[in-house]
Design a protein around this motif. Structure first.
Motif, short mmCIF file in Angstrom:
data_model
loop_
_atom_site.label_atom_id
_atom_site.label_comp_id
_atom_site.label_asym_id
_atom_site.label_seq_id
_atom_site.Cartn_x
_atom_site.Cartn_y
_atom_site.Cartn_z
N LEU A 25 -7.97 -54.27 15.61
CA LEU A 25 -7.54 -52.89 15.49
C LEU A 25 -7.87 -52.10 16.75
CD1 LEU A 25 -6.40 -50.62 13.62
CD2 LEU A 25 -8.77 -50.15 12.99
N ILE A 26 -9.07 -52.30 17.28
CA ILE A 26 -9.48 -51.58 18.49
C ILE A 26 -8.63 -52.00 19.68
CG2 ILE A 26 -11.39 -51.23 20.11
CD1 ILE A 26 -13.27 -51.59 17.69
N ALA A 27 -8.32 -53.29 19.77
CA ALA A 27 -7.49 -53.78 20.87
C ALA A 27 -6.09 -53.17 20.80
CB ALA A 27 -7.42 -55.31 20.82
N GLU A 28 -5.53 -53.11 19.58
CA GLU A 28 -4.20 -52.50 19.44
C GLU A 28 -4.24 -51.02 19.78
OE1 GLU A 28 -0.68 -51.75 16.13
OE2 GLU A 28 -2.53 -52.79 15.55
N LEU A 29 -5.30 -50.36 19.34
CA LEU A 29 -5.44 -48.93 19.63
C LEU A 29 -5.51 -48.68 21.14
CD1 LEU A 29 -5.99 -45.99 18.77
CD2 LEU A 29 -8.42 -46.57 18.69
N ALA A 30 -6.34 -49.45 21.82
CA ALA A 30 -6.49 -49.27 23.27
C ALA A 30 -5.17 -49.48 23.99
CB ALA A 30 -7.55 -50.22 23.81
N PHE A 31 -4.35 -50.39 23.48
CA PHE A 31 -3.06 -50.67 24.11
C PHE A 31 -2.06 -49.54 23.86
CE2 PHE A 31 1.27 -52.43 23.60
CZ PHE A 31 1.49 -52.88 24.90
N ARG A 32 -2.12 -48.94 22.67
CA ARG A 32 -1.11 -47.96 22.27
C ARG A 32 -1.46 -46.52 22.63
NH1 ARG A 32 2.80 -49.81 18.85
NH2 ARG A 32 2.55 -51.92 18.02
N LEU A 33 -2.71 -46.24 22.96
CA LEU A 33 -3.12 -44.87 23.25
C LEU A 33 -2.43 -44.33 24.50
CD1 LEU A 33 -6.98 -44.79 22.60
CD2 LEU A 33 -5.19 -43.70 21.24
N ASP A 37 -3.49 -38.91 23.98
CA ASP A 37 -4.33 -39.38 22.89
C ASP A 37 -5.79 -39.44 23.31
OD1 ASP A 37 -2.11 -39.72 21.24
OD2 ASP A 37 -1.89 -41.85 21.77
N ARG A 38 -6.02 -39.98 24.49
CA ARG A 38 -7.40 -40.11 24.99
C ARG A 38 -8.02 -38.73 25.22
NH1 ARG A 38 -8.30 -45.48 26.70
NH2 ARG A 38 -6.38 -46.73 26.63
N GLN A 39 -7.23 -37.78 25.68
CA GLN A 39 -7.73 -36.42 25.84
C GLN A 39 -8.11 -35.83 24.49
OE1 GLN A 39 -4.58 -34.34 27.83
NE2 GLN A 39 -4.73 -35.58 29.68
N ILE A 40 -7.32 -36.11 23.47
CA ILE A 40 -7.60 -35.60 22.13
C ILE A 40 -8.90 -36.18 21.59
CG2 ILE A 40 -6.82 -35.70 19.72
CD1 ILE A 40 -3.95 -35.51 20.83
N LEU A 41 -9.08 -37.48 21.76
CA LEU A 41 -10.33 -38.10 21.30
C LEU A 41 -11.53 -37.47 22.00
CD1 LEU A 41 -9.38 -41.91 21.20
CD2 LEU A 41 -9.17 -40.17 19.41
N ARG A 42 -11.40 -37.22 23.29
CA ARG A 42 -12.49 -36.63 24.05
C ARG A 42 -12.77 -35.20 23.58
NH1 ARG A 42 -15.98 -39.41 27.04
NH2 ARG A 42 -14.21 -40.64 27.84
N LEU A 43 -11.72 -34.43 23.33
CA LEU A 43 -11.88 -33.06 22.88
C LEU A 43 -12.56 -33.00 21.51
CD1 LEU A 43 -8.45 -31.48 23.90
CD2 LEU A 43 -10.70 -30.64 24.60
N VAL A 44 -12.11 -33.85 20.60
CA VAL A 44 -12.67 -33.84 19.25
C VAL A 44 -14.15 -34.24 19.28
CG1 VAL A 44 -12.56 -34.96 17.00
CG2 VAL A 44 -10.47 -34.19 18.09
N TRP A 45 -14.48 -35.22 20.08
CA TRP A 45 -15.87 -35.65 20.18
C TRP A 45 -16.73 -34.57 20.86
CZ3 TRP A 45 -19.59 -38.13 18.23
CH2 TRP A 45 -20.71 -38.50 18.96
N GLN A 77 -7.66 -45.30 12.84
CA GLN A 77 -9.09 -44.96 12.77
C GLN A 77 -9.62 -44.38 14.07
OE1 GLN A 77 -11.80 -47.51 10.45
NE2 GLN A 77 -10.11 -48.99 10.36
N ALA A 78 -8.73 -43.89 14.90
CA ALA A 78 -9.17 -43.18 16.10
C ALA A 78 -9.74 -41.82 15.71
CB ALA A 78 -8.01 -43.00 17.07
N ALA A 100 -12.92 -46.28 15.61
CA ALA A 100 -12.17 -46.94 16.68
C ALA A 100 -12.06 -46.03 17.90
CB ALA A 100 -10.78 -47.32 16.17
N GLY A 101 -11.89 -44.74 17.68
CA GLY A 101 -11.86 -43.79 18.80
C GLY A 101 -13.18 -43.76 19.55
N ALA A 102 -14.28 -43.88 18.82
CA ALA A 102 -15.60 -43.91 19.47
C ALA A 102 -15.74 -45.13 20.36
CB ALA A 102 -16.69 -43.89 18.41
#
Length: 311
Positions: A25-33, A37-45, A77-78, A100-102
């Motif tokens: 799941l994490i590998a697929e997420l990293a490929f599809r982000l 998306d990465r900016q959003i994960l950073r902002l939320v964290w 699960q990001a 997964a986002g973490a």
């Protein structure tokens, strides 16, 4: 026999149990982000929790596009989500970082999940925290600034948004603002004007004497760093603002007050809503606070952390 009724839940998670995080799941997420998306994960964290509307203001062209993408990030699960209980109507969905986002953020930073400070079992603690409303209010202040700047095509921008936990760690705990910001706006006929500030977002839960007493810490910070940074009090009502201003006859640092603006106010906190303490003048735009006071930076009491220079 009458069946037992279940009590209403105070919040909703927004879905059933998510599938277990796996390397696949994490590998697929990293490929599809995407980069966004990465900016959003950073902002939320970075800012603990953001609503759908706030994320739309920060990174998306429309609310519909926001909702579509957030559903995808939740499925991977990001992000995790919850919906606070409200007595009337329906609350917005609130988003926090998912497991997964973490993993993605930790890999980007070259650290472990442990070093990142993420724990899946506590990621949703903010959902039941008494500080939820306050945190969402602080984040809404900055999301609205960013949204206003996005509709300008003249260099206006929210240059910096530093959350409370980073403010406290960088300053050694001398002051605990709700956030630090730097705002730049292109003013007609004068070019760009920039102001930095500490934000004190007030929900009316503390006594005004305690609110005003926070300025002593900011004065000590100014003496330590040799740099005066205005403190902005964002207040819930005109009455509370008027009562606070009665206590701010001679504040030790530059202070301005304003009342929470409604969501329908296009300019929001960027507009002419700020009333500097100790200055007889009409309310000013946020950018105009850069020239609201005549002061010079104090001499540093000792070598200290130049918080407002380095963040």
């Amino acid at each position: 026999m009458t069946p037992r009724t279940r009590p209403a839940r105070r919040s909703r998670s927004g879905g059933g149990r998510a599938p277990r995080t796996s390397p696949e799941l994490i590998a697929e997420l990293a490929f599809r982000l995407t980069d966004r998306d990465r900016q959003i994960l950073r902002l939320v964290w970075e800012h603990r929790v953001l609503t759908t509307q706030q994320l739309a203001a920060l990174r998306f062209p429309s609310l519909v596009r926001t909702q579509q993408r957030l559903r995808v990030l939740h499925r991977w699960q990001a992000l995790l989500r919850f919906q606070p209980w409200v007595p009337v109507g329906t609350a917005a969905l609130h988003w926090v970082l998912g497991p997964a986002g973490a993993h993605v953020l930790a890999v980007e930073d070259g650290i472990s999940i442990r070093e990142l400070g993420y724990r899946q079992d506590t990621a949703l603690d903010i959902a039941v925290s008494s500080k939820l409303g306050h945190q969402v209010g602080v984040n809404d202040f900055f999301a609205r600034l960013h949204a206003y700047a996005r509709h300008r095509d003249d260099g206006t921008q929210l240059q910096q948004w530093t959350p409370e936990r980073r403010c406290a760690s960088l300053d050694g705990g001398r002051v605990r603002p709700d956030a630090y910001g730097r705002w730049s706006e292109t003013v007609l006929g004068r070019g760009p004007a920039s102001v930095e500030f500490f934000l004190e977002h007030d929900n009316g839960t503390e006594t005004l004497a305690r609110v005003a007493a926070k300025l002593h810490g900011y004065a000590a910070h100014a003496r330590t760093t040799g740099h005066l940074t205005p403190v902005l009090f964002w207040l819930p009502s005109p009455t509370r603002e008027a009562n606070l201003r009665r206590l701010l006859t001679d504040p030790p640092v530059p202070v301005a007050t304003a009342v929470h603006t409604p969501d329908t106010a296009l300019e929001g906190p960027a507009g002419a809503v700020w009333f500097p303490a100790g200055v007889t003048a009409p309310r000013r735009r946020l950018a105009d606070l850069a020239n609201a006071w005549e002061f010079t930076d104090p001499e540093p009491a000792r070598d200290g952390d130049q918080f407002t220079r380095d963040t």
